[in-house]
Each structure stands twice: as structure tokens, then as C-alpha cells.
Design a protein around this motif. Structure first.
Motif, mmCIF file in Angstrom:
data_model
loop_
_atom_site.group_PDB
_atom_site.id
_atom_site.type_symbol
_atom_site.label_atom_id
_atom_site.label_comp_id
_atom_site.label_asym_id
_atom_site.label_seq_id
_atom_site.Cartn_x
_atom_site.Cartn_y
_atom_site.Cartn_z
ATOM 1 N N ARG A 1 5.603 5.753 -1.842
ATOM 2 C CA ARG A 1 6.671 5.749 -0.839
ATOM 3 C C ARG A 1 7.738 4.718 -1.197
ATOM 4 O O ARG A 1 7.437 3.685 -1.796
ATOM 5 N N TRP B 1 -1.994 3.889 4.388
ATOM 6 C CA TRP B 1 -1.937 4.115 2.943
ATOM 7 C C TRP B 1 -2.965 3.298 2.166
ATOM 8 O O TRP B 1 -2.783 3.019 0.994
ATOM 9 N N PRO C 1 -6.725 4.398 5.739
ATOM 10 C CA PRO C 1 -5.888 5.459 5.151
ATOM 11 C C PRO C 1 -4.606 5.738 5.925
ATOM 12 O O PRO C 1 -3.596 6.125 5.320
ATOM 13 N N ARG C 2 -4.612 5.544 7.241
ATOM 14 C CA ARG C 2 -3.389 5.783 8.006
ATOM 15 C C ARG C 2 -2.263 4.843 7.584
ATOM 16 O O ARG C 2 -1.087 5.143 7.764
ATOM 17 N N ALA D 1 1.302 4.172 -2.930
ATOM 18 C CA ALA D 1 1.135 5.590 -2.627
ATOM 19 C C ALA D 1 2.385 6.401 -2.949
ATOM 20 O O ALA D 1 2.434 7.599 -2.652
ATOM 21 N N PRO E 1 -4.389 -2.245 -0.696
ATOM 22 C CA PRO E 1 -4.914 -1.007 -0.096
ATOM 23 C C PRO E 1 -6.353 -1.127 0.391
ATOM 24 O O PRO E 1 -6.760 -0.412 1.318
ATOM 25 N N SER F 1 0.826 -1.208 0.000
ATOM 26 C CA SER F 1 0.000 0.000 0.000
ATOM 27 C C SER F 1 0.860 1.257 0.000
ATOM 28 O O SER F 1 0.547 2.234 -0.698
ATOM 29 N N ALA F 2 1.926 1.249 0.782
ATOM 30 C CA ALA F 2 2.821 2.404 0.807
ATOM 31 C C ALA F 2 3.529 2.579 -0.539
ATOM 32 O O ALA F 2 3.685 3.709 -1.020
#
Length: 242
Positions: free
Chosen positions: A31, A224, A221-222, A29, A216, A25-26
Motif C-alpha cells: 500500500r 496488514w 491481519p486487519r 503489503a 507485521p 505493515s501496510a
């Protein structure tokens, strides 16, 4: 959140798959991500470990182990039996801090629970998190018995003045029983922290492309993700009395 420590309330509850989901997920996003496994136990030198599994599922992350021991035991015991040097909390903190200078996010995946010992002096993942000043994400099982273990872990984190980032259910069954459905409401209450996701049972067996696409949707959301805790509670939780 340059470093996130991921622990479980026990073993075999989906911690590695949750770590992979957070990493995927990160990455989605935008990262850059590193995964640190301080002590890998129960794996031969030629076998894939947890950090390798995270890489397989999540994609292009930097994966690092600090030590590997062949016996499937707590790290301190496995190190003693193998005659190899133990991992110590300051080793974990130093490695994670170095990775954090080169990545947007470092995920430190522990072995078993929060207080599993790394060395003969009693050093634990909690000690490493304290040295890093890092939040701790707790992975919990879904079913009967999880409330006690989750609350004990949360209490220990608070006693050590460590931040509990939240709780993720490590393996949500396709046909949850009553206790499991009730735990959707009760887990965040006993932990005193948000429920930040629920990873469906068996997702570690998905093809990596599918895993990365879906990850995801399992996380808030915290972390990602796009997972909606309230919607999940209404859909999967048990109806409340009264």
C-alpha cells in the motif's frame, strides 16, 4: 479503509510507534501510505515531530503536519498560548480526504485522547473522524487502569456512532504482571471490539530496518499484519478462574 484515525486513551502510551507499525505493515503489503498529524505540540520548529518519527521507523510514507505549537499542552491551549491559529476538525478532514485521493491509506494520528480539544469551540479528533466517516483505532496501555479509560473511549465512539476498528496495546512489557496479563482478555471485552495487536515495549528504539521487518508480527491481519490474537492470549494472558 482509505482513512484510519488513531487515538489513544491518554498520552505517552505508544501511539506514534503503533502508527509507525501500521504504516510499515501496510507498506510491506504494497500500500501507499500517508501520515497526518493534525497538531504537533511540545516541539520546536527545528525538532522532529511525531510524523517525522513515523517516517523514520516505517519508511517511505508521505508525512504532513497541519500545525505545530511549542508548548507541551493540549492543542487548543497550546495554540492559544502561542498566538497561532488553531487546527479545526474540518481542516483535518479536508487534509485527510485530499491525501486519500493520492494514497491507499491515510493514518491520522491524534494528540493524546479522543476528546482532547483542537480549538476554543471544542472541536476534537472525534469530530474529524465523524466528518471523514473513518474508523478509529484505539491505542491503550497494557497495565492497571487501562480498562476504565479504554471503556470510556469506546463508549464515546459508540455514542457518536463512530466505528471502533479495534484496540492495540501500545507497549507490551517483557515481564507482564498479573493485571497486565488479565487485560489481554478484559480489554476487548470492555471495548466491545477486537484486540488487533500488541507492540513490544521499546520497539521505537529498534533500527528502522529491524522495525519494518518485525512490525507485521505485532499487528493483526486487519492492520496488514500476521499477529494472532488467540495465540497471544494463550501465551501471554492470565489463566482464567474456574
Amino acid at each position: 479503509m482509505p482513512v484510519l484515525v488513531i487515538t489513544g486513551t491518554g498520552t505517552e502510551i505508544g501511539k506514534t510507534v503503533v502508527t509507525a507499525a501500521v504504516a510499515a505493515s501496510a507498506l510491506a503489503a504494497g500500500r501507499s501510505v500517508a501520515v497526518l498529524k493534525p497538531a504537533q505540540t511540545g516541539v520546536r520548529p527545528d525538532e522532529r515531530g511525531d510524523a517525522d518519527e513515523v517516517t523514520r521507523l516505517a519508511g517511505p510514507v508521505t508525512a504532513r503536519e497541519l500545525a505545530r505549537y511549542p508548548d507541551p499542552l493540549a492543542p487548543a491551549t497550546a495554540a492559544r498560548r502561542s498566538g497561532l491559529p488553531p487546527v479545526r476538525p474540518h481542516d483535518v478532514a479536508e487534509a485527510a480526504a485530499k491525501l486519500a485521493t493520492e494514497h491507499d491509506l491515510v493514518l491520522v494520528e491524534g494528540a493524546g485522547g479522543l476528546l482532547v480539544r483542537f480549538d476554543a469551540e471544542g472541536g476534537t479528533l472525534a469530530d474529524a473522524a465523524a466528518l471523514l466517516g473513518a474508523p478509529v483505532l484505539v491505542v491503550a496501555p497494557a497495565g492497571l487502569g487501562t480498562l476504565n479509560a479504554t471503556e470510556l473511549t469506546a463508549r464515546e465512539l459508540r455514542a457518536r456512532e463512530l466505528e471502533l476498528a479495534g484496540v492495540v496495546i501500545g507497549s507490551w512489557p517483557t515481564a507482564p504482571d498479573l493485571a497486565t496479563r488479565c487485560n489481554v482478555t478484559d480489554l476487548p471485552e470492555v471495548a466491545g471490539a477486537e484486540l488487533l495487536g500488541a507492540v513490544p515495549q521499546g520497539t521505537g528504539g529498534l533500527p528502522p530496518r529491524d522495525f519494518r521487518t518485525r512490525a507485521p508480527g505485532w499487528l493483526a491481519p486487519r492492520l496488514w499484519g500476521t499477529w494472532d490474537a488467540e495465540g497471544f492470549r494463550r501465551r501471554e494472558g492470565a489463566a482464567q478462574d474456574g
